[in-house]
Write an enzyme that holds these catalytic residues in place. Structure first.
Site, mmCIF file in Angstrom:
data_model
loop_
_atom_site.group_PDB
_atom_site.id
_atom_site.type_symbol
_atom_site.label_atom_id
_atom_site.label_comp_id
_atom_site.label_asym_id
_atom_site.label_seq_id
_atom_site.Cartn_x
_atom_site.Cartn_y
_atom_site.Cartn_z
ATOM 1 N N GLU A 176 0.842 -1.206 0.000
ATOM 2 C CA GLU A 176 0.000 0.000 0.000
ATOM 3 C C GLU A 176 0.872 1.250 0.000
ATOM 4 O OE1 GLU A 176 -3.762 -0.018 0.726
ATOM 5 O OE2 GLU A 176 -3.719 -2.096 0.062
ATOM 6 N N HIS A 251 -3.791 1.507 7.611
ATOM 7 C CA HIS A 251 -2.417 1.821 7.204
ATOM 8 C C HIS A 251 -1.687 2.332 8.439
ATOM 9 C CE1 HIS A 251 -4.088 2.800 2.954
ATOM 10 N NE2 HIS A 251 -3.498 1.620 2.911
ATOM 11 N N CYS A 374 -2.536 11.276 4.056
ATOM 12 C CA CYS A 374 -2.929 10.323 3.001
ATOM 13 C C CYS A 374 -2.852 10.963 1.629
ATOM 14 C CB CYS A 374 -4.366 9.858 3.190
ATOM 15 S SG CYS A 374 -4.695 9.020 4.722
HETATM 16 O O1 SUG Z 1 -7.552 2.863 0.803
HETATM 17 N N1 SUG Z 1 -10.346 4.967 1.100
HETATM 18 C C1 SUG Z 1 -8.908 4.803 1.070
HETATM 19 C C2 SUG Z 1 -8.272 5.760 2.053
HETATM 20 C C3 SUG Z 1 -6.788 5.754 1.940
HETATM 21 C C4 SUG Z 1 -6.135 6.563 3.003
HETATM 22 N N2 SUG Z 1 -4.726 6.540 2.834
HETATM 23 C C5 SUG Z 1 -3.813 6.469 3.796
HETATM 24 N N3 SUG Z 1 -4.121 6.178 5.029
HETATM 25 N N4 SUG Z 1 -2.591 6.637 3.454
HETATM 26 C C6 SUG Z 1 -8.508 3.367 1.413
HETATM 27 O O2 SUG Z 1 -9.122 2.778 2.303
HETATM 28 C C7 SUG Z 1 -12.611 4.619 0.303
HETATM 29 C C8 SUG Z 1 -13.338 4.692 -0.997
HETATM 30 C C9 SUG Z 1 -14.810 4.532 -0.849
HETATM 31 O O3 SUG Z 1 -15.270 3.828 0.050
HETATM 32 O O4 SUG Z 1 -15.557 5.130 -1.669
HETATM 33 C C10 SUG Z 1 -11.115 4.409 0.157
HETATM 34 O O5 SUG Z 1 -10.667 3.794 -0.772
#
Ligand code: SUG
Length: 452
Positions: A176, A251, A374
């Site tokens: 990730e 994460h 993020c």
């Molecule tokens: O991968 N949310 C992302 C958020 C990523 C956050 N990034 C870090 N923590 N670096 C994920 O979970 C949600 C999309 C939705 O539900 O429509 C989403 O993909």
């Protein structure tokens, strides 16, 4: 030793930003599933945050959105038709969930785009990039090919920049990106210490014991450290605690943030408690020749649940132009009295390495589990390397104004899942991206442009 400065590359939300509930284990994504989204507000909030950081004198760039809905993926899934509108119509009718996944704006969370390590840390003296395979969730697993293409376009000089393919698309290599990687350094511009955090060892199931998937595999960190030619003495692997993953820490950057000689983390972040951060501190002292400043938040002071709800640890740790360090926090931290009180104590304490905080409103991103950290990919560069970056993507005040006007022209104010099959939305999105590539002088970047 040429001086390194950390550039921030922020992902821009795309015109199809919505709340699909696509991400298991991400509590905000689950909680906001199906709500009406505000794509224009999402991109403007992100630009405002990037502008704030640029205003601090930090090199700040933007990453253009990916093409969504991803017609190429829909075709792979068997949705055919005489034209794109027919494909969309069929997907909306037969499999709206798949259409929504293929329309996600999840690429905006650039901390998951890739792992990047700087030139002084690699045996070949180059900046290394590995796009994350993001294999755990389908809607994100389609990001890597475009991310790789984009990074090559933005960092073109092969003598300075080394681009690796993403790791094999198998859960044992679940990667990730930078959200689970932290580079610490002593300020000399010399090599840093790399901390790779994982939730799962090779062969373990995706959901090892608890409720939520452990997205990052240990093997991924090992492979990336090898690909990037890092000195093994300057690499450490830590395991997330199962309790943290179960509380919604999908994460590591949801429960820790580090940079320079500072590591801020929650007591319950790691599997072996304090032994992990203590090992990092010991290795830092050995390799960087100075003490690491560990800033631990105890569970009695802030529960894991509260930390996840406010995203305190998903803040950006930045050099303050006035001297010292500042933390850029999401507004949710100010709205929660426990979190805000803690932050105020840090600022008031002369022994604490955080000297100032600033707050930004990223509500649209936060509702999908994406805070300030993020949204950005950190790329430490020397000045010569900075000059070798494709120039159109740097965020100047003029470019920010242009981008804001562009977003107002092209992005819908609101969007619901039902609208994702609307061929006019596809057209609007393509028009927006086409104009963006012209504005940034990126040439043709998207498949719909290359087909023309
Ligand atoms: O991968 N949310 C992302 C958020 C990523 C956050 N990034 C870090 N923590 N670096 C994920 O979970 C949600 C999309 C939705 O539900 O429509 C989403 O993909």
């Amino acid at each position: 030793m040429p001086e390194l400065q950390e550039a921030q590359f922020d992902g821009l939300a795309g015109p199809t930003h919505h709340y699909g509930g696509h991400a298991a284990g991400n509590l905000a994504s689950q909680r906001h599933r199906g709500l009406v989204s505000r794509p224009r507000q999402a991109v403007l909030e992100g630009l405002a945050k990037a502008g704030l950081v640029a205003g601090l004198g930090v090199p700040q760039a933007i990453l253009p959105p990916h093409e969504r809905p991803c017609l190429a993926t829909l075709r792979k899934l068997g949705f055919t038709g005489r034209d794109d509108a027919a494909i969309l119509e069929r997907a909306a009718r037969e499999a709206p969930g798949l259409l929504a996944a293929c329309s996600s704006s999840s690429f905006m969370w650039a901390a998951n785009a890739a792992t990047v390590t700087p030139s002084p840390d690699a045996a070949d003296g180059r900046v290394h990039f590995t796009p994350a395979n993001l294999v755990t969730a389908f809607h994100r697993s389609i990001e890597a090919p475009f991310t790789g293409r984009l990074l090559r376009r933005l960092f073109p000089d092969e003598r300075r920049f080394r681009h690796h393919p993403s790791l094999p698309a198998h859960p044992d290599f679940g990667d990730e990106g930078a959200a689970n990687h932290t580079r610490l350094e002593g300020g000399s511009g010399g090599p840093g210490l790399h901390l790779f955090v994982h939730g799962r060892a090779p062969g373990e199931p995706l959901v090892p014991a608890g409720r939520h998937p452990a997205r990052q595999s240990r093997l991924a960190g090992e492979c990336i450290a090898r690909q990037h030619q890092l000195d093994p003495a300057r690499v450490l692997h830590l395991r997330q605690s199962a309790a943290a993953i179960d509380a919604g820490v999908f994460h590591n950057d949801v429960i820790a943030v580090g940079g320079g000689d500072i590591l801020l983390y929650h007591e319950d972040a790691y599997a072996d408690g304090e032994a992990g951060p203590a090992a990092v501190a010991a290795r830092f002292a050995e390799t960087c020749g100075q003490p690491l400043r560990l800033l631990r938040v105890d569970r009695g002071r802030l529960s894991l649940e509260r930390a996840v709800a406010t995203y305190l640890f998903n803040s950006q740790l930045l050099a303050d132009p006035g001297g010292g360090r500042l933390l850029l926090l999401p507004a949710e931290c100010r709205e929660n009295p426990d979190t805000w009180e803690l932050v105020q104590e840090w600022v008031a304490d002369p022994a604490c390495p955080i000297d100032r905080v600033i707050v930004c409103d990223l509500r649209q991103s936060m509702w999908n589990g994406g805070g300030p950290a993020c949204l950005r990919l950190r790329v430490p560069l020397t000045e010569a390397e900075r000059r070798a970056v494709f120039p159109g993507v740097w965020l100047t005040p003029a470019r920010q104004r242009e981008l804001e006007a562009w977003a107002r022209r092209h992005y819908r104010e609101t969007l619901t899942a039902d609208e994702l099959g609307d061929p006019r939305l596809l057209e609007e999105s393509r028009r927006a991206l086409d104009e963006l590539t012209q504005m940034l002088r990126l040439g043709s970047l998207y498949s719909f442009q290359r087909a023309c």
